[in-house]
Design a protein around this motif. Structure first.
Motif, PDB file in Angstrom:
ATOM      1  N   THR A  65      56.855  38.772 128.954  1.00 57.52           N
ATOM      2  CA  THR A  65      56.709  38.717 130.488  1.00 57.52           C
ATOM      3  C   THR A  65      57.263  37.274 131.083  1.00 57.52           C
ATOM      4  O   THR A  65      56.545  36.469 130.677  1.00 57.52           O
ATOM      5  N   CYS A  66      58.222  37.429 131.752  1.00 61.46           N
ATOM      6  CA  CYS A  66      58.659  35.982 132.214  1.00 61.46           C
ATOM      7  C   CYS A  66      58.247  35.447 133.652  1.00 61.46           C
ATOM      8  O   CYS A  66      58.261  36.290 134.414  1.00 61.46           O
ATOM      9  N   GLU A  67      57.822  34.236 133.879  1.00 61.74           N
ATOM     10  CA  GLU A  67      57.282  34.060 135.087  1.00 61.74           C
ATOM     11  C   GLU A  67      57.760  32.461 135.311  1.00 61.74           C
ATOM     12  O   GLU A  67      58.032  31.578 134.241  1.00 61.74           O
ATOM     13  N   THR A  68      58.189  31.870 136.545  1.00 66.92           N
ATOM     14  CA  THR A  68      58.458  30.563 136.599  1.00 66.92           C
ATOM     15  C   THR A  68      57.698  30.101 137.707  1.00 66.92           C
ATOM     16  O   THR A  68      57.049  30.915 138.584  1.00 66.92           O
ATOM     17  N   ASP A  69      57.185  28.694 137.778  1.00 63.70           N
ATOM     18  CA  ASP A  69      56.572  28.305 138.951  1.00 63.70           C
ATOM     19  C   ASP A  69      57.279  27.418 139.797  1.00 63.70           C
ATOM     20  O   ASP A  69      58.712  27.344 139.708  1.00 63.70           O
ATOM     21  N   ALA A  70      56.423  26.810 140.674  1.00 68.12           N
ATOM     22  CA  ALA A  70      57.381  26.005 141.844  1.00 68.12           C
ATOM     23  C   ALA A  70      58.097  24.966 141.496  1.00 68.12           C
ATOM     24  O   ALA A  70      59.236  24.536 141.795  1.00 68.12           O
ATOM     25  N   GLY A  71      57.877  24.397 140.176  1.00 64.25           N
ATOM     26  CA  GLY A  71      58.715  23.320 139.613  1.00 64.25           C
ATOM     27  C   GLY A  71      59.850  23.884 138.620  1.00 64.25           C
ATOM     28  O   GLY A  71      60.488  22.963 137.884  1.00 64.25           O
ATOM     29  N   CYS A  72      60.035  25.327 138.442  1.00 66.66           N
ATOM     30  CA  CYS A  72      61.008  25.782 137.580  1.00 66.66           C
ATOM     31  C   CYS A  72      60.840  25.878 136.340  1.00 66.66           C
ATOM     32  O   CYS A  72      61.807  26.001 135.451  1.00 66.66           O
ATOM     33  N   ASN A  73      59.554  25.537 135.871  1.00 73.61           N
ATOM     34  CA  ASN A  73      58.991  25.774 134.438  1.00 73.61           C
ATOM     35  C   ASN A  73      59.125  27.268 134.282  1.00 73.61           C
ATOM     36  O   ASN A  73      58.828  27.860 134.949  1.00 73.61           O
ATOM     37  N   LEU A  74      59.455  27.627 133.083  1.00 68.88           N
ATOM     38  CA  LEU A  74      59.415  28.910 132.501  1.00 68.88           C
ATOM     39  C   LEU A  74      58.586  29.179 131.654  1.00 68.88           C
ATOM     40  O   LEU A  74      58.232  28.331 130.609  1.00 68.88           O
ATOM     41  N   TYR A  75      57.749  30.466 131.882  1.00 75.52           N
ATOM     42  CA  TYR A  75      56.729  30.948 130.856  1.00 75.52           C
ATOM     43  C   TYR A  75      56.870  32.254 130.455  1.00 75.52           C
ATOM     44  O   TYR A  75      56.860  33.040 131.295  1.00 75.52           O
ATOM     45  N   ALA A  76      56.894  32.174 129.053  1.00 74.44           N
ATOM     46  CA  ALA A  76      57.408  33.923 128.635  1.00 74.44           C
ATOM     47  C   ALA A  76      56.208  33.980 127.930  1.00 74.44           C
ATOM     48  O   ALA A  76      55.781  33.492 126.869  1.00 74.44           O
ATOM     49  N   THR A  77      55.524  35.197 128.044  1.00 75.88           N
ATOM     50  CA  THR A  77      54.133  35.540 127.475  1.00 75.88           C
ATOM     51  C   THR A  77      54.457  36.942 126.873  1.00 75.88           C
ATOM     52  O   THR A  77      54.879  37.877 127.335  1.00 75.88           O
ATOM     53  N   LEU A  78      53.573  36.889 125.487  1.00 72.96           N
ATOM     54  CA  LEU A  78      53.682  38.100 124.764  1.00 72.96           C
ATOM     55  C   LEU A  78      52.059  38.501 125.161  1.00 72.96           C
ATOM     56  O   LEU A  78      51.093  37.887 124.874  1.00 72.96           O
ATOM     57  N   ARG A  79      51.956  39.689 125.773  1.00 74.17           N
ATOM     58  CA  ARG A  79      50.916  40.166 126.404  1.00 74.17           C
ATOM     59  C   ARG A  79      50.105  41.022 125.405  1.00 74.17           C
ATOM     60  O   ARG A  79      50.634  41.816 124.801  1.00 74.17           O
ATOM     61  N   THR A  80      48.540  40.725 125.341  1.00 75.20           N
ATOM     62  CA  THR A  80      47.905  41.556 124.354  1.00 75.20           C
ATOM     63  C   THR A  80      47.408  42.749 125.031  1.00 75.20           C
ATOM     64  O   THR A  80      47.024  43.813 124.289  1.00 75.20           O
ATOM     65  N   GLY A  81      47.437  42.886 126.202  1.00 80.28           N
ATOM     66  CA  GLY A  81      47.047  44.198 127.032  1.00 80.28           C
ATOM     67  C   GLY A  81      47.804  44.397 128.301  1.00 80.28           C
ATOM     68  O   GLY A  81      49.066  43.761 128.310  1.00 80.28           O
ATOM     69  N   PRO A  82      47.434  45.498 129.065  1.00 81.16           N
ATOM     70  CA  PRO A  82      48.594  45.758 129.885  1.00 81.16           C
ATOM     71  C   PRO A  82      48.648  44.960 131.125  1.00 81.16           C
ATOM     72  O   PRO A  82      47.717  44.331 131.315  1.00 81.16           O
ATOM     73  N   ASP A  83      49.759  44.918 131.752  1.00 80.55           N
ATOM     74  CA  ASP A  83      50.083  44.135 132.778  1.00 80.55           C
ATOM     75  C   ASP A  83      48.884  44.519 133.995  1.00 80.55           C
ATOM     76  O   ASP A  83      48.491  45.632 134.085  1.00 80.55           O
ATOM     77  N   GLY A  84      48.216  43.289 134.643  1.00 84.22           N
ATOM     78  CA  GLY A  84      47.687  43.739 135.537  1.00 84.22           C
ATOM     79  C   GLY A  84      46.151  43.556 135.265  1.00 84.22           C
ATOM     80  O   GLY A  84      45.294  43.330 135.987  1.00 84.22           O
ATOM     81  N   ALA A  85      45.957  43.698 134.032  1.00 85.51           N
ATOM     82  CA  ALA A  85      44.382  43.568 133.540  1.00 85.51           C
ATOM     83  C   ALA A  85      44.093  42.199 133.444  1.00 85.51           C
ATOM     84  O   ALA A  85      45.033  41.263 133.476  1.00 85.51           O
ATOM     85  N   GLU A  86      42.702  42.132 133.393  1.00 81.63           N
ATOM     86  CA  GLU A  86      42.037  40.719 133.303  1.00 81.63           C
ATOM     87  C   GLU A  86      42.488  39.769 132.409  1.00 81.63           C
ATOM     88  O   GLU A  86      42.517  40.294 131.259  1.00 81.63           O
ATOM     89  N   ARG A  87      43.177  38.627 132.498  1.00 79.54           N
ATOM     90  CA  ARG A  87      43.524  37.979 131.393  1.00 79.54           C
ATOM     91  C   ARG A  87      42.685  36.865 130.995  1.00 79.54           C
ATOM     92  O   ARG A  87      42.028  36.166 131.941  1.00 79.54           O
TER      93      ARG A  87
END
Ligand SMILES: [Zn+2]
Length: 438
Positions: A65-87
């Protein structure tokens, strides 16, 4: 805050990182962001964007799952549970993707591609680590472009100053930092509000793998280094010593006010202090990197009336830096008295040391030993994004990968076997479950 790291339940279950993928991406990066003269990935510029786009492409392919923040850093996450679940707080592995002009291919990129190689290994093995694994591609770490340090990581943690967005210009094209961030798709309004995209609730640990930029691992024949801390510093960039110009033949010893001799004495005095403190176990480096008599006034047959110099003192310990400030003041006072000169040290700039998390250091050492990877536990002399995360109270660790020829030049030479050894330690580390502090 993470209180402790449980041992990996089954060492044999550690997925083999996808080193072939990393090798392919290093080659693509070299091809697309380099020339024969070197690699150029300007902060918030074309080369850096190409690298970010590549990492996003691969992360998407791996189902991260890819996200970027306000400074354009990129975070790519291998998620252990379903999206939307408490992380729960994730393991972050990453570094920067920019480079100095005509630099090397591995400085920064090795840390991001190590994270991707580990994530791809988990994917290939069909297992997930106990908590999310986020590969972080940080922007603008190299201060050569905007003259400011750690822009991306400070942006992520809500620590970038509004005055920097307006006042700091990129070397070469003179684009303002804020304009460059917005052009890359960032959100400077959010940065001005100092909103933190990352905090301790999100980042359980931050791990930065990085090529070593000095010769220690090559000299000691160890493929991997485990960093104990990033040195802080105090510097006098524009110091000078003022004496009196006089005839070299006609001025007797007692009448001389020799600035060159005075600075030489200061150098020897601080070198003695360094030796003494190092013998007592202090981490310390002391450098007079610039030293010059006035080219217009100095001459072969004149006693030097002025010497300009710089002083750079670094240590992992704030206490040691304080001791060295006192040593400097003492040496200056006594040399002034004895030589009849005056020192003007000018403005002091400083940075705080950042210690790496002792539990992470211990875990890395144990995992390396299990893999029969010889390591060197060592301080880090250069600045890294990891320092910003550590200073934000996030448990932080750094792995150094052996590298020949230093960095910030196209002759950086990292062996893929050494990179693989570091990735294996990381893959095993990710199998450990982070337990939140009670
Ligand atoms: Zn770097």
């Amino acid at each position: 805050m993470i209180a402790s790291i449980r041992p990996a339940p089954n060492p044999a279950a550690v997925p083999e990182p996808d080193i072939a993928l990393a090798e392919k991406l290093f080659a693509e990066l070299r091809e697309r962001t380099g020339t024969a003269a070197g690699i150029t990935r300007a902060s918030y510029g074309l080369g850096e964007q190409i690298a970010h786009d590549m990492v996003r492409r691969e992360a998407n392919r791996l189902g991260m799952t890819c996200e970027t923040d306000a400074g354009c850093n990129l975070y790519a996450t291998l998620r252990t549970g379903p999206d939307g679940a408490e992380r729960r707080p994730a393991i972050f592995v990453g570094s920067h993707l920019d480079s100095v002009p005509l630099g090397g291919n591995f400085d920064g990129a090795a840390g991001v591609l190590a994270g991707l190689a580990v994530a791809a290994g988990y994917r290939r093995a069909g297992i997930l680590p106990p908590q999310d694994l986020t590969v972080a591609a940080i922007r603008a770490e190299e201060s050569t472009w905007f003259g400011a340090s750690y822009i991306g990581s400070r942006a992520a943690l809500g620590r970038l100053e509004g005055s920097e967005l307006d006042g700091v210009l990129r070397a070469g094209d003179l684009i303002r930092l804020g304009a460059a961030i917005d052009a890359a798709g960032g959100d400077t309004a959010a940065l001005r509000r100092r909103e933190a995209f990352l905090d301790q609730r999100r980042v359980g640990v931050f791990i930065e793998p990085h090529i070593e930029q000095g010769p220690a691992l090559v000299d000691e024949a160890r493929p991997v280094g485990i960093v104990t801390g990033i040195r802080g510093s105090f510097r006098h960039r524009q110091a000078r010593c003022l004496g009196v110009y006089a005839h070299s033949g006609a001025t007797p010893r007692r009448s001389r006010r020799d600035a060159a001799l005075a600075v030489a004495r200061l150098m020897v005095a601080l070198d003695d202090s360094w030796f003494r403190l190092a013998e007592a176990g202090h981490d310390l480096v002391v450098t007079f990197g610039q030293l010059a008599t006035d080219a217009a006034e100095a001459a072969f047959s004149k006693i030097a009336g002025r010497v300009d110099f710089s002083l750079d003192v670094r240590s992992q310990s704030t206490e040691t830096l304080t001791l060295m400030r006192a040593e400097l003041a003492r040496a200056v006072a006594s040399i002034e008295r004895e030589q009849g000169v005056r020192f003007e040290l000018g403005e002091e700039t400083s940075s705080q040391p950042a210690l790496m998390d002792p539990e992470i250091i211990e875990a890395f050492a144990a995992l390396a030993e299990r893999d029969d990877v010889p390591t060197l536990v060592m301080p880090c002399g250069a600045g890294h994004d990891a320092a910003v995360f550590a200073q934000a109270g996030i448990p932080t660790g750094m792995l150094f990968i052996r590298n020949r020829n230093g960095s910030h030049n196209p002759r950086e030479a990292m062996e893929m076997a050494d990179f693989a050894a570091a990735c294996r330690i990381l893959a095993a580390f990710c199998l450990r479950e982070l337990r939140p502090a009670p």
